[in-house]
Design a protein around this motif. Sequence first.
Motif, PDB file in Angstrom:
ATOM      1  N   ALA A  48     -82.965  39.637   5.646  1.00  0.00           N
ATOM      2  CA  ALA A  48     -82.840  38.909   6.908  1.00  0.00           C
ATOM      3  C   ALA A  48     -81.469  39.148   7.516  1.00  0.00           C
ATOM      4  O   ALA A  48     -80.457  39.168   6.805  1.00  0.00           O
ATOM      5  N   ALA A  49     -81.505  39.383   8.790  1.00  0.00           N
ATOM      6  CA  ALA A  49     -80.227  39.543   9.492  1.00  0.00           C
ATOM      7  C   ALA A  49     -79.500  38.204   9.544  1.00  0.00           C
ATOM      8  O   ALA A  49     -80.106  37.142   9.489  1.00  0.00           O
ATOM      9  N   ALA A  50     -78.212  38.354   9.658  1.00  0.00           N
ATOM     10  CA  ALA A  50     -77.424  37.095   9.744  1.00  0.00           C
ATOM     11  C   ALA A  50     -77.588  36.465  11.129  1.00  0.00           C
ATOM     12  O   ALA A  50     -77.908  37.137  12.105  1.00  0.00           O
ATOM     13  N   LYS A  51     -77.383  35.212  11.174  1.00  0.00           N
ATOM     14  CA  LYS A  51     -77.466  34.475  12.438  1.00  0.00           C
ATOM     15  C   LYS A  51     -76.119  33.811  12.733  1.00  0.00           C
ATOM     16  O   LYS A  51     -75.360  33.502  11.819  1.00  0.00           O
ATOM     17  N   LEU A  52     -75.907  33.561  13.976  1.00  0.00           N
ATOM     18  CA  LEU A  52     -74.695  32.827  14.374  1.00  0.00           C
ATOM     19  C   LEU A  52     -74.988  31.330  14.367  1.00  0.00           C
ATOM     20  O   LEU A  52     -76.040  30.886  14.841  1.00  0.00           O
ATOM     21  N   SER A  53     -74.071  30.600  13.851  1.00  0.00           N
ATOM     22  CA  SER A  53     -74.249  29.138  13.808  1.00  0.00           C
ATOM     23  C   SER A  53     -72.865  28.491  13.688  1.00  0.00           C
ATOM     24  O   SER A  53     -71.844  29.168  13.643  1.00  0.00           O
ATOM     25  N   GLY A  54     -72.891  27.223  13.600  1.00  0.00           N
ATOM     26  CA  GLY A  54     -71.622  26.503  13.397  1.00  0.00           C
ATOM     27  C   GLY A  54     -70.659  26.670  14.545  1.00  0.00           C
ATOM     28  O   GLY A  54     -69.462  26.905  14.339  1.00  0.00           O
ATOM     29  N   SER A  99     -78.886  31.883  18.681  1.00  0.00           N
ATOM     30  CA  SER A  99     -79.635  32.037  17.422  1.00  0.00           C
ATOM     31  C   SER A  99     -80.611  33.208  17.452  1.00  0.00           C
ATOM     32  O   SER A  99     -81.073  33.663  16.411  1.00  0.00           O
ATOM     33  N   SER A 100     -80.896  33.662  18.654  1.00  0.00           N
ATOM     34  CA  SER A 100     -81.845  34.777  18.728  1.00  0.00           C
ATOM     35  C   SER A 100     -81.201  36.127  18.381  1.00  0.00           C
ATOM     36  O   SER A 100     -81.883  37.116  18.146  1.00  0.00           O
ATOM     37  N   ALA A 101     -79.882  36.129  18.397  1.00  0.00           N
ATOM     38  CA  ALA A 101     -79.187  37.386  18.095  1.00  0.00           C
ATOM     39  C   ALA A 101     -79.223  37.646  16.588  1.00  0.00           C
ATOM     40  O   ALA A 101     -79.024  36.724  15.793  1.00  0.00           O
ATOM     41  N   ARG A 102     -79.483  38.893  16.272  1.00  0.00           N
ATOM     42  CA  ARG A 102     -79.523  39.265  14.858  1.00  0.00           C
ATOM     43  C   ARG A 102     -78.283  40.078  14.530  1.00  0.00           C
ATOM     44  O   ARG A 102     -77.958  41.031  15.232  1.00  0.00           O
ATOM     45  N   ILE A 103     -77.636  39.675  13.483  1.00  0.00           N
ATOM     46  CA  ILE A 103     -76.389  40.308  13.066  1.00  0.00           C
ATOM     47  C   ILE A 103     -76.710  41.108  11.790  1.00  0.00           C
ATOM     48  O   ILE A 103     -77.079  40.523  10.771  1.00  0.00           O
ATOM     49  N   TYR A 104     -76.515  42.390  11.902  1.00  0.00           N
ATOM     50  CA  TYR A 104     -76.846  43.254  10.761  1.00  0.00           C
ATOM     51  C   TYR A 104     -75.622  43.530   9.897  1.00  0.00           C
ATOM     52  O   TYR A 104     -75.765  43.974   8.755  1.00  0.00           O
ATOM     53  N   GLY A 105     -74.515  43.368  10.447  1.00  0.00           N
ATOM     54  CA  GLY A 105     -73.327  43.600   9.640  1.00  0.00           C
ATOM     55  C   GLY A 105     -72.119  42.914  10.266  1.00  0.00           C
ATOM     56  O   GLY A 105     -72.043  42.747  11.484  1.00  0.00           O
ATOM     57  N   TYR A 106     -71.202  42.524   9.455  1.00  0.00           N
ATOM     58  CA  TYR A 106     -69.989  41.877   9.994  1.00  0.00           C
ATOM     59  C   TYR A 106     -68.890  41.973   8.962  1.00  0.00           C
ATOM     60  O   TYR A 106     -69.159  42.224   7.769  1.00  0.00           O
ATOM     61  N   ARG A 107     -67.688  41.805   9.435  1.00  0.00           N
ATOM     62  CA  ARG A 107     -66.556  41.825   8.534  1.00  0.00           C
ATOM     63  C   ARG A 107     -66.297  40.407   8.037  1.00  0.00           C
ATOM     64  O   ARG A 107     -66.369  39.441   8.787  1.00  0.00           O
ATOM     65  N   VAL A 108     -66.010  40.387   6.760  1.00  0.00           N
ATOM     66  CA  VAL A 108     -65.697  39.071   6.176  1.00  0.00           C
ATOM     67  C   VAL A 108     -64.221  38.767   6.458  1.00  0.00           C
ATOM     68  O   VAL A 108     -63.348  39.559   6.100  1.00  0.00           O
TER      69      VAL A 108
END
Lengths: 672, 302
Positions: free
Chosen positions: A432-438, A458-467
């Motif tokens: 599952a792609a990551a979601k934006l929240s908080g 919430s509809s945006a799908r995040i496939y990768g991000y920097r920690v």
Amino acid sequence: MTFLTPLFLLGLAAIAVPVLIHLTQRERRTVVEFPSLMFLRKIPYESVKRRRIRDWLLLALRAAALALIVAAFARPFVRGSELSAAGGGAREVVLLVDRSYSMGAGDTWARAQQAARQALQNVSALDRVSLVLFSSTAELVLRSSADVARVLAEVEAARPSAGATRYAPALKLASSLLAESQLPRREAILVSDFQRAGWQADEAFRLPSGSVFTPVLVEPPSAPNLSITPLSLQRVSDQGPERVAVTAGVVNRGAEPANRVSLALEVDGRVVQSATVDVAAQSSASTTFAPIAASGTSMRVVTRLPDDGLAADNAFHALVTPPQALPVMVVGAGGRGDSDLYLLRALAIGDRPRFQATTHQVDALTPEALARARVVVLQDLPMGDAVAARLKTFVEGGGGLVLALGPRASWPANASWLPVTITGSEDRTRGAAAKLSGFDYGHAVFEPFRAPRSGDFSSARIYGYRVMSPTPGGVTLARFDGGTPALVEAVVGKGRVLAWATSLDLSWNDLALKPVYLPFVHQLIRQASGHREQPGWLTVGQAVDVSAGGSGAVVLAPSGQRRTPAEGSSAIELAEPGFYEVRDAREGQPLQVVASNVDLAEADPARVEPAEVSVAVTGQPGRANDPGSAPAIVPDEVQEQAQRIWWYLLFAGILLLIAESWLARRLTPVRH
Amino acid sequence: MSEHTIAPGARFVDPAVLARVGNLEFVARSVVDGVINGLHRSPFFGASVDFAEHRGYVPGDDIRRVDWKVFARTDRYFLKEFEADSNANFSVLLDISRSMAFGTRLSKLDYAKTLAACLTYLVHTQRDRVGLVTFDSEVVDFVPPSAKHLDVVLHTIDRAKAERPGQIGPPLKKLAEHFGRRGIVVVISDFYAEPDEIFEAIGPIRFRGNDVILFHVLDPMEIEFSFSDPASFEDLESGDQIPIVPDALAEQYRALVKAHIDALTSRASAQRVDYMLLKTSMPLDHALFQYLSIRDRLTRTR
């Protein structure tokens, strides 16, 4: 005038006693036998007659004294309002007088002053009166004064202001004044036209227990009133100098239609255009003037209606500032054709402010280039020490930096001024792609998305991000569904840095394809630039920062009055409609111009029922806020005791008797 | 008692007390005896035989009256003449008109009756003939002077009542013919008449050789007029009423009364008539002494 013990009035019949005695004496006097009237007949009869006239004077004095004393025993009183008869003892009276600009319509203010005078008629010498004049704010003019004449003088001297009606400050002030009073009776009198626009029921309005609230309604005149609406300033910049299209509206809250209403457009004090509109009853109409060319300086724009019963809502003032574009440097790695596409297209739209986005390579980040930019957007770039140092200088000098992190992004280890420390990457291409929240909806970036259906991240799908790990100065504004920070902000020097943990193109997410992308990008850039949109106008009652004028700033009000900020403050409160000019101590050219308008909500004549206000402040319509009190009928005994008219009558009767005794002694010859 | 001079030896008795005794003779004797006993010298005792003068004898004179002792010394005939008043007529004219009934403590009539009785008794002790006339608008009772009429006079005085309106002129003019013989006529009245009318009335009596003495009897209230409350004043004789506020009238009234008394005094002096004002508050002794002094003067001046 009524009497508490009217049976005592039967005593008025006693007035007839001296009269009857006198008449009886005339008919049947006491007879004294005398040997001869020979000598008495020689005395002129006129002397007896004159004496009779004096007797009538004494008789009148005695009758008047008797009548006054009898009336005193009958205990007269005036059965009046609860104000005059709510109980025994001294009263603490708070007189609240509405001086919003709607009270200036026709003769409303004169009637309000008359109502205030009448309300104070029953104030006794033991009472204390506080005077509060209020509109959007409440001003305590006199505090707990026994000098009613002074209160009346203050009421006479007061004039309607340009403020709108706000009941809350006045009622809260009245509540505190009554709560502080040690007097046994507490009363608040509200003189107003009771516009609903200023009313919002609140528990904090409650007057202290046992207080009496007396609403005094001053009916506004029935003359028709047209009011203007806030302007709409639309900037037009197609292929030429920027122009501004002004749209003005007219509201007719009357029952009759208003035809061919003339509407004038003034620019810098000159009428440049005019238009006529037809406004149906209980309706509004608008017209858009031909666009006017925006100059290099601020333009003072006024739309004006002809004068009617209420002049304050017939003009609207606005300030049209020169067109300014926000320079944004978009720095990408190059090679990927679409890496900046979505970002540039998003920044090409919008006029609050208008963005002037340009794309650059990393090596273009020279001090000169940075000096021309307000915001720099770094698209997934590794930063060297030199560039990082220049960017730090740029940010500390007031610039904005937006970091869109991708797989290649890296920063020198000593770049501790950044809001985050990049610790790794998260690949969500599988599963599952990551979601934006908080989201921190209280922050300026996400505040526009607070309301429902105001933007769906919430509809945006995040496939990768920097920690990212926020540094001590970093504030996390949004997170991914795993709790990892997605957006972190930090203030560096005079500027600020925003670190976005994923890309702003389609490489790591599909946010750019979502409707929320455009406003989100605009918010990011605005926040990074520190841009604060200058409103075209403010409202009377608002404060304006005049720090542009320096320490000796002088503010020239529309009426010509010179004002200076209070000691220790750099702001002044707008008190009248028009254009305020802020100048420095030398009073040269205006350094800042502020347009001020009345609150047009005040033009709405809709009324809140006084009983509703009474219920809100006392719990009962127009009665004391005493839970255990009986129905609001003030006993006659209490009213009579409060007024004590009998005392004055008795005093007058005694004075008459003294005068009668004196006169009788003067009239009676001294015997030797 | 401070209104008059106290006579030596006088025995002052409140007239109101005397009026309550009722027996006029007893009262008169008590008063008169007191007056006489108080005198150190009584020049009037035996006055009826006192020598008066000598005159020459003319033919026809009674030779019994020749003074032989003088003839022996002078060898001429002289007649010896004596005072002839020892048996004079004394009449009291007592006004009993309705106005005399007025009095605050003692009515003027009672005072006048006592005074008349005392005078009558006093004169009777001098062996004069006493008579009495009571009158109002006319003569009511007439007792001719006589040495034996003391009881009749006292009885007549005793039953006199003030009942009818009075008028001083007609009765006195009518009585003048009855006073043909010289005598003493005492008029006791309140004299509510104009001075001209009064002296016109007593003129005929005076012209017939009578010595007239006027005793003007008034109640103190009639002089001082110290009423306080407004009232309707009714004339006791006519019944007329006038509304009066005493405080407003008192001054003028007192002035008029004083003028009236002054007029009576001056007119009496001019006509050689003795006049004396008596307030009913004054003791009778005062009036009696006044009478005796008048008699003394009359005797000496004759």
